[in-house]
Design an enzyme around this catalytic site. Structure first.
Site, PDB file in Angstrom:
ATOM      1  N   LYS A   1      22.242 -11.517  63.524  1.00 30.31           N
ATOM      2  CA  LYS A   1      21.214 -11.978  62.581  1.00 30.31           C
ATOM      3  C   LYS A   1      19.895 -11.242  62.810  1.00 30.31           C
ATOM      4  CE  LYS A   1      18.838 -15.729  63.440  1.00 30.31           C
ATOM      5  NZ  LYS A   1      17.382 -15.373  63.359  1.00 30.31           N
TER       6      LYS A   1
ATOM      7  N   LYS B   1       7.450 -10.138  65.247  1.00 27.44           N
ATOM      8  CA  LYS B   1       8.659 -10.689  65.855  1.00 27.44           C
ATOM      9  C   LYS B   1       9.839  -9.724  65.694  1.00 27.44           C
ATOM     10  CE  LYS B   1      11.412 -13.568  67.923  1.00 27.44           C
ATOM     11  NZ  LYS B   1      11.766 -14.917  67.466  1.00 27.44           N
TER      12      LYS B   1
END
Length: 301
Positions: free
Chosen positions: A242, A174
């Site tokens: 983030k 990811k």
């Protein structure tokens, strides 16, 4: 045919809500939880099951976590009112946020210590594919975790990549995906606004570039938001400090230089600093527009 499961989903944002709908549509009992009471009420009105965590926890077969970050995921699982200590042996946690691989390994160990399975299962595909049950899921975990999670994965995903028999590889993959996605959105914004300096308006850009070698999925998905002047958040600007921050943390630990990802991160930080953090991430184009003195298209009435 697999017997219906009892599934609790934590996080009814744009991705989580679509996943909850897909789980419900597949015939499972689905409980939705979120800090946004309106989202919870809406899901229950659409057929979501009603019940408090105290009442349902011991009967759950699966818990799906679709919150923003690692801190929120840990709170859901092991905080003051954490769900894991109340789950029955053999229940599975399917953890979907973008997190560091080491965090996934820690959560797996803590779940396994209470005989709860853990699947490291980051997701990709956007809100529309979440609602259609057509996500890509980058998953890693024990065979037992995959077996327990399979009905939920089948409900939510078009493709499940099985990347390893312990947690960590799903989150690593990811991070690779998010590096590319974040860079591609910033590059799209740069290209659209660069074109405007040369008299190429965003509508013309969209007629030509998707048919050329320079296109990308992110370009084709996000550039229309700029052309329409519509920054309703599907994925917000503030996701990227983030996620690219996680990418760069992992890179730093690996002693790997990632200068393109770092440059993209600066553009998202600038967009957030301009007050666009909660807008769609295509709003990173506003940084380029401001710096170049350009006027982006406005939303039509």
């Amino acid at each position: 045919m697999t017997a219906p499961l009892k599934v609790a989903l934590f996080g009814l944002g744009s991705m989580g809500y679509g996943m909850a709908q897909s789980i419900l549509r597949a015939g499972h009992s689905a409980y939705g939880f979120d800090v946004n009471a309106d989202a919870v009420a809406r899901f229950r009105a659409e057929g979501g099951s009603d019940g408090t965590l105290t009442d349902i926890a011991a009967d759950l077969d699966a818990v799906v976590v679709v919150v923003l970050n690692a801190a929120q995921a840990e709170t859901v699982l092991f905080g003051t009112d954490g769900i894991v200590p109340h789950l029955k042996p053999g229940a599975v946690v399917i953890c979907c946020p973008t997190v560091q691989p080491e965090f996934a390994r820690q959560m797996e160990a803590r779940c396994n210590a209470t005989d709860v399975q853990y699947l490291d299962a980051p997701i990709s595909g956007g809100a529309a594919k979440a609602a259609q049950g057509q996500l890509s899921i980058m998953a890693a975990g024990t065979p037992q975790a995959f077996d327990a999670a399979r009905p939920v994965l089948d409900a939510c995903a078009a493709t499940v990549f099985e990347l390893g028999d312990v947690a960590g590889p799903g989150s690593a993959m990811k991070a690779v995906n998010q590096l590319l996605a974040g860079v591609h959105i910033a590059a799209m914004a740069e290209a659209v606004t660069f074109g405007m300096t040369q008299g190429v308006d965003p509508e013309t850009f969209l007629k030509v570039i998707p048919q050329c070698a320079g296109t990308s999925w992110m370009l084709e998905n996000r550039a229309p938001h700029i052309a329409a002047g519509d920054y309703t958040p599907h994925s917000a600007v503030d996701i990227w400090p983030k996620d690219l921050g996680i990418v760069l943390d992992i890179a730093r630990c690996a002693k790997f230089g990632a200068p393109i990802a770092a440059a993209a991160l600066q553009q998202y930080l600038a967009a957030s600093g301009m007050g666009h953090g909660r807008e769609d991430d295509a709003a990173v184009a506003k940084v380029y527009a401001r710096n170049a003195g350009l006027t982006l298209p406005e939303k039509k009435a």
